[in-house]
Design an enzyme around this catalytic site. Structure first.
Site, short mmCIF file in Angstrom:
data_model
loop_
_atom_site.label_atom_id
_atom_site.label_comp_id
_atom_site.label_asym_id
_atom_site.label_seq_id
_atom_site.Cartn_x
_atom_site.Cartn_y
_atom_site.Cartn_z
N LYS A 191 -6.67 0.24 8.96
CA LYS A 191 -5.69 0.13 10.05
C LYS A 191 -4.31 0.27 9.43
O LYS A 191 -3.76 -0.66 8.86
CB LYS A 191 -5.82 -1.23 10.74
CG LYS A 191 -5.42 -1.24 12.23
CD LYS A 191 -3.97 -0.93 12.50
CE LYS A 191 -3.07 -2.12 12.26
NZ LYS A 191 -1.66 -1.85 12.64
N GLU A 266 -1.37 -9.11 -0.40
CA GLU A 266 -0.15 -8.80 -1.14
C GLU A 266 0.99 -8.94 -0.14
O GLU A 266 1.15 -8.11 0.75
CB GLU A 266 -0.19 -7.39 -1.72
CG GLU A 266 1.04 -7.05 -2.54
CD GLU A 266 1.15 -5.57 -2.84
OE1 GLU A 266 2.29 -5.07 -2.90
OE2 GLU A 266 0.10 -4.93 -3.02
N CYS A 300 7.95 -4.59 -1.97
CA CYS A 300 7.72 -6.02 -2.21
C CYS A 300 8.21 -6.44 -3.59
O CYS A 300 8.58 -7.60 -3.78
CB CYS A 300 6.25 -6.35 -2.04
SG CYS A 300 5.14 -5.37 -3.07
N GLU A 401 13.35 -12.81 2.71
CA GLU A 401 13.12 -11.42 2.32
C GLU A 401 13.81 -10.49 3.31
O GLU A 401 13.39 -10.37 4.47
CB GLU A 401 11.62 -11.12 2.25
CG GLU A 401 11.33 -9.73 1.71
CD GLU A 401 9.84 -9.46 1.59
OE1 GLU A 401 9.44 -8.83 0.61
OE2 GLU A 401 9.08 -9.87 2.48
#
Length: 507
Positions: A191, A266, A300, A401
Site C-alpha cells: 500500500k 521505521e 527520516c 519533526e
C-alpha cells in the site's frame, strides 16, 4: 532547448499514460480499478496540475489482494532460493533499464530534485541485487550441540506480508522493504502513500514483466483510513512493515493487535548533528548543509538539529546560513535545482506554520523562513532553505519533526550538555558526531540514544548494516540479515543422540 525543457518533454510522454489510463491496483497479475469504482486525484506539487486519477481502494480490494498473496505463497515459498535469486536480479536489470523514466516521474510526483532522484532508481536496483544474492541462504540456520542432543535451526518465510511505504523517496524505499520480503519467500501486499502513487505502479509492473508470478506482489492504492486499515487488520496478513509518522505507527500496532501481527516500524526522527570545536569544520559544514537541505529535508535521517560547541557556534552557524541562502530552489527537473517543492499543499502549510512558531518562541530566522515567489514558484509547494538560531531544546522547532529544509541550531557548553541535548527528544533514529577526539567519539556514541550514528560523516549507507531507531523512531531493523529476522520464522528441531532413560510416570 534548455535541459529543463528537454526533461519536461521527456516526462510528458510518461505522464500522458497515467493521465489516460489512471493509476490502477495490481492484484493477482491484473490491473484493476477499485471494486467500488471510487478514485481520487493525485496532483503534482510543482504546479498543482492533476497527474492522474488513482484507484481509491477499500476493504474489498485489500481482501482480494490478501487472498491473491495467500494463494501465491506456497509456490513462492517453495521455489528454490537460487531461482528466486535469478528472478530478483532480472527485476534489478529491468529497473535499471527504466531508470530515467522512474526518476522523471518521481520528480513530478514528489517534487524531489532530479539530481537526487536520478540515483534513486539505481539504488532500488542495488537493493534488489543485494537481497537477491542472499535468497539461496536465507533459510540457513545453525547446529547447536548439547549433552545427548543436536539442535538444528532453520528459518521459513512468515507468509503474506503488508508493506506500507511513505511519500518521501517512495520508489527506493519500496524496494528497500519489498526486495527482502521476496528474497525471504514471502508474498506481498503493498500500500503506497496516497501522495505518491505513480512509481509504485511502475515498480510492480516492472517486476511482473521481469517474470514475477502473478499474486506474489500485489499493489493497492488508497488512503490510510480505509485501505491502510483494512490491510493492517486483515487476518491473512502475517506481518506489517511500515515507514512513516510515529503517530501512524502506534495506530497500526493497535489495529494489528487482534490478529497478533508482527510489526516493523521505521518512524520519525529529530536527529542531531553535534559539532565540537576540534572537528574538521569545513567538512562538518558540508555535512550539516547536505543532511538537511538535500532531498528537500523530507527524509527520516535528516540532521534537523544542529548542536554546536558555543566557542564556534556563531561562526559555524553563519557559514551554514550563508551556504543555505545560496542553495538553488526551483523546478525539480532543472539539473541545477537542489530544493524542489514539498510533497503536498497540506505539508507545505505545516512547514510554513513552523516559521511563525519559531518567531513566537523567540528564535531567530537566520536565513529563509519564506515561501519563494517568481518564475512560477508561487504555484507550487516551495519553501526556502531555513536556519533557526537562538533556539532552545524545549522549543517546538527543536522537539517536533518538521520534515522540510529547516534546521534548528542550539549551542552547548561541554560534552555533558551536548549529550543531554542530543538525547532530550522523543525520537532516537540517527545522530551525527563531529570531533577529532577518538575517545570522545567512542564515549559519546555509546551514550547516544539513537539506532544509527555516523562519526565524521554524513549518512553513508552500507546495506549489510542494521537500519532502524529507538524510542518513538521505530521497532526493528532493516538491512543485511536483520531484514530476514522480520520476514521469517525461526524453527528449532532437537535430535536425541543418546538413549538416556526417560522418566516413567504412572507406574
Amino acid at each position: 532547448m534548455t535541459d529543463l525543457a528537454r526533461n519536461l518533454e521527456k516526462v510528458r510522454h510518461h505522464l500522458d499514460r497515467f493521465t489516460a489510463e489512471g493509476v490502477l491496483n495490481r492484484i493477482a497479475g491484473a490491473a484493476v480499478p477499485a471494486a467500488s469504482g471510487a478514485s481520487f486525484e493525485t496532483r503534482s506539487p510543482v504546479d498543482g496540475a492533476c497527474l492522474a486519477q488513482v484507484a481509491r481502494s477499500g476493504a474489498e480490494d485489500v481482501d482480494a489482494a490478501a487472498r491473491a498473496a495467500r494463494d501465491a505463497f506456497p509456490d513462492w515459498r517453495d521455489m528454490p532460493g537460487a531461482k528466486r535469486k535469478a528472478l530478483l536480479h532480472r527485476i534489478a536489470d529491468a529497473i535499471e533499464a527504466r531508470a530515467e523514466e522512474i526518476a522523471l516521474v518521481e520528480c513530478m510526483d514528489t517534487g524531489q530534485a532530479l539530481r537526487f532522484m536520478s540515483k534513486a532508481a539505481l539504488r532500488g536496483a542495488d537493493n534488489f541485487r543485494f537481497f537477491a544474492d542472499q535468497a539461496p541462504t536465507a533459510r540457513d540456520g545453525q547446529s547447536l550441540f548439547a549433552p545427548g542432543q543436536i539442535n538444528v535451526t532453520s528459518r521459513t518465510p512468515i507468509g503474506p506480508v503488508g508493506v506500507i511505504t511513505p511519500w518521501n523517496t517512495p520508489f527506493m524505499l519500496s524496494t528497500w522493504k519489498i526486495a527482502p520480503a521476496l528474497a525471504a519467500g514471502c508474498t506481498v501486499v503493498h500500500k503506497p502513500a496516497e501522495f505518491s502513487p505513480l512509481t509504485a505502479s511502475l515498480l510492480v509492473e516492472i517486476a511482473e514483466e521481469a517474470g514475477l508470478p502473478p499474486g506474489v506482489w500485489n499493489t493497492v492504492h488508497g488512503f490510510g483510513e480505509d485501505a491502510g486499515r483494512a490491510l493492517t487488520e486483515h487476518h491473512e496478513i502475517r506481518a506489517v512493515s511500515f515507514v512513516g509518522e510515529s503517530r501512524t505507527g502506534s495506530m497500526i500496532m493497535a489495529q494489528g493487535a487482534p490478529t497478533l501481527k508482527r510489526v516493523h516500524f521505521e518512524l520519525g526522527g529529530k536527529n542531531p548533528v553535534i559539532v565540537f570545536a576540534d572537528a574538521d569544520l569545513e567538512r562538518a559544514v558540508d555535512a550539516a548543509v547536505f543532511m538537511i537541505y538535500s532531498l528537500n529535508g523530507e527524509r527520516c535521517t535528516s540532521s534537523s538539529r544542529l548542536l554546536v560547541e558555543r566557542s564556534i557556534h556563531d561562526e559555524f552557524t553563519a557559514r551554514v546560513a550563508e551556504r543555505a541562502a545560496r542553495i538553488p530552489v526551483g523546478h525539480p527537473l532543472d539539473p541545477d535545482t537542489v530544493i524542489g517543492p514539498l510533497i503536498h499543499p497540506e505539508h507545505e502549510k505545516k512547514v510554513l506554520a513552523y516559521f511563525e512558531t519559531a518567531k513566537a518562541e523567540g528564535a531567530t530566522i537566520a536565513t529563509g523562513g519564506t515561501k519563494p515567489t517568481g518564475e512560477g514558484l508561487e504555484a507550487g509547494c516551495y519553501v526556502t532553505p531555513t536556519l533557526f538560531t537562538g533556539a532552545r531544546n524545549d522549543m517546538a522547532i527543536a522537539q517536533e519533526e518538521i520534515f522540510g529544509p529547516v534546521l534548528t541550531a542550539i549551542p552547548f557548553e561541554d560534552e555533558e550538555e551536548a549529550l543531554k541535548l542530543a538525547n532530550d527528544v522523543p525520537y532516537g533514529l540517527a545522530g551525527y558526531l563531529w570531533t577529532s577526539d577518538l575517545t570522545r567519539a567512542l564515549r559519546f556514541s555509546d551514550a547516544m540514544e539513537a539506532g544509527m550514528i555516523w562519526v565524521n560523516a554524513p549518512n553513508v549507507r552500507h546495506l549489510p548494516t542494521p537500519f532502524g531507531g529507538m524510542k518513538a523512531s521505530g521497532i526493528g531493523r532493516d538491512g543485511g540479515d536483520w531484514s530476514f529476522d522480520f520476514y521469517m520464522e525461526t524453527k528449532n528441531v532437537s535430535f536425541a543422540t543418546g538413549e538416556d532413560r526417560i522418566p516413567r510416570l504412572g507406574g
